[in-house]
Scaffold this motif. Structure first.
Motif, PDB file in Angstrom:
ATOM      1  N   UNK A  16      24.697 -22.505   7.303  1.00  0.00           N
ATOM      2  CA  UNK A  16      24.633 -22.793   8.736  1.00  0.00           C
ATOM      3  C   UNK A  16      23.331 -22.274   9.335  1.00  0.00           C
ATOM      4  N   UNK A  17      22.967 -21.026   8.999  1.00  0.00           N
ATOM      5  CA  UNK A  17      21.726 -20.439   9.511  1.00  0.00           C
ATOM      6  C   UNK A  17      20.513 -21.235   9.031  1.00  0.00           C
ATOM      7  N   UNK A  18      20.521 -21.607   7.758  1.00  0.00           N
ATOM      8  CA  UNK A  18      19.381 -22.328   7.204  1.00  0.00           C
ATOM      9  C   UNK A  18      19.169 -23.658   7.931  1.00  0.00           C
ATOM     10  N   UNK A  19      20.248 -24.393   8.155  1.00  0.00           N
ATOM     11  CA  UNK A  19      20.135 -25.700   8.812  1.00  0.00           C
ATOM     12  C   UNK A  19      19.722 -25.549  10.274  1.00  0.00           C
ATOM     13  N   UNK A  20      20.408 -24.678  11.010  1.00  0.00           N
ATOM     14  CA  UNK A  20      20.135 -24.525  12.440  1.00  0.00           C
ATOM     15  C   UNK A  20      18.731 -23.999  12.682  1.00  0.00           C
ATOM     16  N   UNK A  21      18.336 -22.979  11.926  1.00  0.00           N
ATOM     17  CA  UNK A  21      17.015 -22.394  12.144  1.00  0.00           C
ATOM     18  C   UNK A  21      15.909 -23.345  11.712  1.00  0.00           C
ATOM     19  N   UNK A  22      16.162 -24.147  10.675  1.00  0.00           N
ATOM     20  CA  UNK A  22      15.165 -25.140  10.272  1.00  0.00           C
ATOM     21  C   UNK A  22      14.991 -26.229  11.308  1.00  0.00           C
ATOM     22  N   UNK A  23      16.113 -26.690  11.865  1.00  0.00           N
ATOM     23  CA  UNK A  23      16.067 -27.721  12.899  1.00  0.00           C
ATOM     24  C   UNK A  23      15.453 -27.190  14.194  1.00  0.00           C
ATOM     25  N   UNK A  24      15.739 -25.934  14.521  1.00  0.00           N
ATOM     26  CA  UNK A  24      15.244 -25.366  15.780  1.00  0.00           C
ATOM     27  C   UNK A  24      13.780 -24.930  15.691  1.00  0.00           C
ATOM     28  N   UNK A  25      13.189 -25.014  14.502  1.00  0.00           N
ATOM     29  CA  UNK A  25      11.763 -24.685  14.326  1.00  0.00           C
ATOM     30  C   UNK A  25      11.053 -25.880  13.696  1.00  0.00           C
ATOM     31  N   UNK A  26      10.989 -26.994  14.422  1.00  0.00           N
ATOM     32  CA  UNK A  26      10.451 -28.232  13.832  1.00  0.00           C
ATOM     33  C   UNK A  26       9.006 -28.112  13.379  1.00  0.00           C
ATOM     34  N   UNK A  27       8.173 -27.398  14.150  1.00  0.00           N
ATOM     35  CA  UNK A  27       6.759 -27.287  13.788  1.00  0.00           C
ATOM     36  C   UNK A  27       6.599 -26.538  12.465  1.00  0.00           C
ATOM     37  N   UNK A  28       7.304 -25.411  12.331  1.00  0.00           N
ATOM     38  CA  UNK A  28       7.210 -24.635  11.099  1.00  0.00           C
ATOM     39  C   UNK A  28       7.805 -25.405   9.918  1.00  0.00           C
ATOM     40  N   UNK A  29       8.849 -26.173  10.178  1.00  0.00           N
ATOM     41  CA  UNK A  29       9.445 -26.979   9.109  1.00  0.00           C
ATOM     42  C   UNK A  29       8.479 -28.058   8.641  1.00  0.00           C
ATOM     43  N   UNK A  30       7.775 -28.683   9.579  1.00  0.00           N
ATOM     44  CA  UNK A  30       6.777 -29.702   9.221  1.00  0.00           C
ATOM     45  C   UNK A  30       5.634 -29.065   8.434  1.00  0.00           C
ATOM     46  N   UNK A  31       5.187 -27.876   8.885  1.00  0.00           N
ATOM     47  CA  UNK A  31       4.126 -27.161   8.161  1.00  0.00           C
ATOM     48  C   UNK A  31       4.589 -26.815   6.747  1.00  0.00           C
TER      49      UNK A  31
END
Length: 221
Positions: free
Chosen positions: A144-159
Motif C-alpha cells: 500500500x505504501x509503495x503504490x500510494x507514495x509512488x503515485x503521489x510523487x509523479x516527478x520522482x517516479x518519472x525520474x
C-alpha cells in the motif's frame, strides 16, 4: 584551493564507487548462499536496507554487518514479496497475451485498463523494497505504501523510470560494469529517489496536520 576541492571530490567518488562494488559483491555471494532461488530477494532487500542507512546516516555504516543482519531478518518476508510480485507479473503477461489475441470491440478498453494497472504495478515494484525498509510495516501495508507514495510523487517516479531506462544503455555500452556495480548502482538510485519521495510525502503530511491544528486553534480562540 580548487585543486584540493577537486581532489577531495574525486576521492569521495572513488570511495563511493568502491562501496558500490563491495555491496554488489556481497549481493552476489548472498544470492549464491540462498541457492539463487531463495537468495535473490533477501539479498536485494538487504542491499536496499544497507543503502538506506548509508544515505540517511552521516557516519558510514558497517556495510557487512548491516547487510548480513538485514539478510537474516528479512529472509522470509523478502521472498514472500518477491515471489508475490513474480506471480502478479506472470498474471499480467497472461492477460496481455489474451488482450492481444482477443480481436473484439472491447480490445481498446481492455488495453487501456491493462496499461493503467501495469503502470501501477511497475511503480509498486520500484518502491516496494525501499518502502518496506523505510517504514518496517506488514506486507500488505508495504504494498500500500509503495503504490500510494509512488503515485503521489509523479516527478520522482518519472525520474526513476528514466534513470532505469538510461542504465540499460549504460550496461549495453559498457557491459563489463554490469557484474561489478550493476545491481548495487541500480538499487542505489532507486533507494535514493525513494527516500526523497518518502521524506517529501512525510513533510506534506506534517504540513497538513499543522494546518488542521492551526484551524482548530483559531476556532477555539
Amino acid at each position: 584551493m580548487d585543486k584540493t576541492i577537486n581532489s577531495n571530490r574525486f576521492y569521495r567518488f572513488l570511495e563511493w564507487l568502491m562501496w558500490l562494488m563491495y555491496l554488489n559483491l556481497i549481493w552476489v555471494l548472498t544470492c549464491l548462499t540462498g541457492l539463487i532461488v531463495l537468495g535473490v530477494f533477501p539479498a536485494t532487500m538487504a542491499l536496499v536496507i544497507t543503502i538506506r542507512e548509508w544515505c540517511m546516516q552521516q557516519d558510514m555504516p558497517s556495510f557487512h554487518k548491516t547487510f548480513l543482519k538485514a539478510y537474516k531478518q528479512t529472509f522470509v518476508k523478502a521472498n514472500l514479496i518477491g515471489y508475490l510480485l513474480l506471480a502478479i507479473g506472470y498474471v499480467f503477461v497472461i492477460d496481455y497475451q489474451w488482450i492481444i489475441q482477443n480481436q473484439s470491440s472491447f480490445q481498446p478498453l481492455f488495453l487501456g485498463v491493462f496499461i493503467i494497472l501495469g503502470i501501477g504495478f511497475l511503480i509498486t515494484c520500484m518502491y516496494i523494497f525501499p518502502a518496506y525498509a523505510h517504514f518496517q510495516v506488514s506486507l500488505p501495508q508495504s504494498f500500500k505504501h509503495a503504490f500510494i507514495l509512488g503515485i503521489s510523487s509523479p516527478l520522482l517516479s518519472i525520474i526513476m523510470f528514466a534513470a532505469l531506462f538510461l542504465l540499460q544503455y549504460l550496461w549495453r555500452f559498457i557491459p563489463g560494469l554490469l557484474p561489478v556495480i550493476g545491481i548495487s548502482l541500480t538499487f542505489y538510485m532507486i533507494t535514493r529517489l525513494s527516500i526523497m519521495a518518502f521524506e517529501g510525502f512525510e513533510k506534506k503530511q506534517q504540513m497538513l496536520v499543522e494546518k488542521e491544528y492551526r484551524k482548530g486553534a483559531n476556532k477555539h480562540a
